[in-house]
Design an enzyme around this catalytic site. Sequence first.
Site, PDB file in Angstrom:
ATOM      1  N   HIS A  16      15.577   5.129  -8.272  1.00 25.06           N
ATOM      2  CA  HIS A  16      14.273   5.416  -8.877  1.00 25.06           C
ATOM      3  C   HIS A  16      13.190   4.801  -8.008  1.00 25.06           C
ATOM      4  CE1 HIS A  16      16.393   7.093 -12.209  1.00 25.06           C
ATOM      5  NE2 HIS A  16      15.258   7.402 -12.799  1.00 25.06           N
ATOM      6  N   GLY A  59      10.783   7.129 -21.471  1.00 24.49           N
ATOM      7  CA  GLY A  59      11.711   7.417 -20.382  1.00 24.49           C
ATOM      8  C   GLY A  59      11.018   7.701 -19.051  1.00 24.49           C
ATOM      9  N   HIS A  60      11.816   7.833 -18.007  1.00 23.47           N
ATOM     10  CA  HIS A  60      11.292   8.071 -16.660  1.00 23.47           C
ATOM     11  C   HIS A  60      10.555   9.409 -16.563  1.00 23.47           C
ATOM     12  CE1 HIS A  60      15.490   9.812 -15.414  1.00 23.47           C
ATOM     13  NE2 HIS A  60      15.136  10.185 -16.600  1.00 23.47           N
ATOM     14  N   ASN A  61       9.463   9.410 -15.823  1.00 26.90           N
ATOM     15  CA  ASN A  61       8.661  10.612 -15.552  1.00 26.90           C
ATOM     16  C   ASN A  61       7.908  11.152 -16.765  1.00 26.90           C
ATOM     17  OD1 ASN A  61       9.868  10.522 -12.992  1.00 26.90           O
ATOM     18  ND2 ASN A  61      11.475  11.931 -13.616  1.00 26.90           N
ATOM     19  N   SER A  83      10.874  12.935 -18.498  1.00 21.30           N
ATOM     20  CA  SER A  83      10.116  14.078 -17.986  1.00 21.30           C
ATOM     21  C   SER A  83       9.397  14.886 -19.061  1.00 21.30           C
ATOM     22  CB  SER A  83      11.016  15.012 -17.165  1.00 21.30           C
ATOM     23  OG  SER A  83      11.580  14.306 -16.081  1.00 21.30           O
TER      24      SER A  83
END
Lengths: 349, 349, 349
Positions: C198, C239-241, C259
């Site tokens: 990441h 969460g990521h993004n 995302s």
Amino acid sequence: MDKILTLGRIAEIVGGELRGDAAVEIRSVAPLASAGPGDLTWAVDRQHAARLSECQASAVLVGSGLENGHLSAVVCARPDLGISDVLEYLMPPLPHPPVGVDPTALIADGVTLGEESAIGPRVLLQRDVAIGRRTKIHAGVVIAAETQIGEDCIIWPNVVIRERCRIGNRVAIHPNTTIGADGFGYNFDETHFRKIPHIGTVRIEDDVEIGANSCVDRGKCSETVIGRGTKIDNLVQIGHNVRIGENCCIAAHVGIAGSTELGDLVTLAGKVGVKDNIRIGNRVQVAACSCIAGDVEDGQIVLGIPAKPKSEFFREHLAARRLPKALDDIRDLIKRMKRLEAANNQETS
Amino acid sequence: MDKILTLGRIAEIVGGELRGDAAVEIRSVAPLASAGPGDLTWAVDRQHAARLSECQASAVLVGSGLENGHLSAVVCARPDLGISDVLEYLMPPLPHPPVGVDPTALIADGVTLGEESAIGPRVLLQRDVAIGRRTKIHAGVVIAAETQIGEDCIIWPNVVIRERCRIGNRVAIHPNTTIGADGFGYNFDETHFRKIPHIGTVRIEDDVEIGANSCVDRGKCSETVIGRGTKIDNLVQIGHNVRIGENCCIAAHVGIAGSTELGDLVTLAGKVGVKDNIRIGNRVQVAACSCIAGDVEDGQIVLGIPAKPKSEFFREHLAARRLPKALDDIRDLIKRMKRLEAANNQETS
Amino acid sequence: MDKILTLGRIAEIVGGELRGDAAVEIRSVAPLASAGPGDLTWAVDRQHAARLSECQASAVLVGSGLENGHLSAVVCARPDLGISDVLEYLMPPLPHPPVGVDPTALIADGVTLGEESAIGPRVLLQRDVAIGRRTKIHAGVVIAAETQIGEDCIIWPNVVIRERCRIGNRVAIHPNTTIGADGFGYNFDETHFRKIPHIGTVRIEDDVEIGANSCVDRGKCSETVIGRGTKIDNLVQIGHNVRIGENCCIAAHVGIAGSTELGDLVTLAGKVGVKDNIRIGNRVQVAACSCIAGDVEDGQIVLGIPAKPKSEFFREHLAARRLPKALDDIRDLIKRMKRLEAANNQETS
């Protein structure tokens, strides 16, 4: 992101075949929808590949047969793995403490530190803690007496690990997570709850990753176990005596109650709750926000509250959507029934 | 586990009656299914006791009338409590900081420390904090100005307690938990949220235990209260102004929204969500993964999203399972109805 | 609470109109149900105002037209905002570290500290961290290399912020929260999970507040974004993004998977789960304990698992409650149908 890779170098890194200009410069990686000049994007299937013609990326990593002429490309068997390889090259260095012991760390008697281990500022290692080779312990981490941590682990800042736990090799534990706190167990003694002492521990096997702000409670009289290769997300609760198999994938906000067992390769999506003292078989998959109230056999896909097999869930779910109309039908049938009955009564009277 | 107890000593510890060999050596405690040589196991009911003949334990703690001849036994009224007594004897010492103040702790002006209190490494006690006798404050804990903590408490590593909170005697707070952060309250002011200042505090009464990575928010203008003897698990959210009664049991991932009141002896299983500004009566029990959207009267057992009384829930739940079949029945009825109507019309025409 | 305000002073503070005795002394603020002598209470609507005659408060802040003769009052357009103004005056000072750098803080090379910033005890600022003017960093906070924090921020104790994150002005982050840990992303490589590096970061815009023990993961190759003015409660997972718009309100235990995008002014009540890779429109409101499994258009109010529009949810929910009775109706219809069919067959035979 200061590193730059040429597309030719990327073909080498991923072991792929170059189609186009080897000199194209790649500064970062981005998904199809947002990629621009300097980005490498990727396409894993025909659907993805169809959108390449509108993409502004400088190049694309594609599966065999998916390349089109529009963009310089590297063709490889698994573009998803290839992208990870490229990300590894582009990744700036991680902010680990340098090898050695920070002068502000507190190291008690009997602690053993493996070669090239890195103990950060304000770390506390209580007596007889053992840290393996090349393991990095970040600032503010507290590790209580007799806990052993293997090689090549990363323990991120402010993690707390209680006494006598066993942690394998290549384990990562993210910030603010708690390992080995007492399980939630009480006997009700007429008027109040009496705490059950938790003399057990936690065993975390090799290659496990545990997210931030999660909790793995220690066993009552034995071990809570996280099996080899299992990945756990943030804010997850693993109760006392739980035994999780190998290569499971457990998403954020999952809670697993005491003494439950998971097989290998189990996937629990976000927010799943699992009852205590049950058994989840190998390769079971559970959809987000489900609640598992009983044993689940190997290979099942389950969802719902309480969770049931996928086909059963969708049959009932679709039926529920048709219910309002069905109630109208019933009302209508009752009316028509009355009419017919009245007509019949007339005839027979 | 280096301690060894003889069965004779165990009979003394639990105040039970010895049946068999007083010299049997016990090294640990294990449940029926996994107990082996050197283990003491236990059986609380006939079902348990029936499985004793296959058990490899060295001895068993059983309720009166449940012993069989197979294993050396100690008979006592409450084997569950007896096992806790034995676990207490077997438990290795906890990794508490030694009595006194660690040289790396920071103690501000006006702090008072009770006799035999233990202040660990890197603790920060801001001005006018008061710590009671024999209370242990572990490494990395931050306690803000004017907070008072009673006697015989254990505050585990990296806990944060904000200013002006009141914590009773024999309270345990596990690692990485946050007590007294601002409540989540805003006024919407045309285009943006404006923070409501939270000048209230938190009061935690005697004998409360709070798990790891949990949060108890401070009140807006009064106190958030956790009543005497209440036990709270990991990753629990207690909102501002919530008032929890005595001897409640609140499992992991429960969230209780602002200004809600719980009576005494309430049990909330894992992942229960409770709406703001409602009242949950005494002795209410709520099943896992339920969401409580309104007041619940004393003694109710409720479940579901939204939660309803148990009997009602199961009536609707069973009905839902019969719905797909019922839809078929309706289709069939409509067909037969049409046939009858057609027949009737023919007759009357 | 040692400060005392007169009602006259309160009228000035809130810009309201005094009705009654300007000399009345106010020590605290309390809601109608619990207010007593020395308290200021408030009434925002007619329902509230009707209960003022039984209230023991010393004075009331009311909307125009709601005052009654019973209590000394201050009339103002928005009593809810007025109460916040008063709470700000009554609030004791917050336990911030003093301006300057605590001698136990560790400040690496290349760190820049804005004027009047306050760096508390045992803080770790890694290389090239930038802290804005008047920003307060509390005890035990760890901020990794190259992260930038704006002006007038408050980072509460034991927060961990990973490398290269960007945090705006007037941001508050409560204790034990983790910003910028690795996203939960793996490729499954035949027999095991392989970590996806990441290399992305987190961007938190101006005026954001994030509660205690929450997690905001860093992006895979881009940024995870929390938009201007958004407020996030405790124990929340981002969460990521993920990209969250402006002025959203996200309650405790919410989890948003990777995302996903949220528009502006979105409200997610407690324990809502949101699937990965979807889009939630502007001004969407989601009820507590819902699970969002697909895109939601602007302005929708949704609830349930999976979430659906409010009207649809309630139609199905009410239908479900009528289902047990409907099953009885069907049984009855089948019986009557058989009887009619038998009668018809007899006739025609």
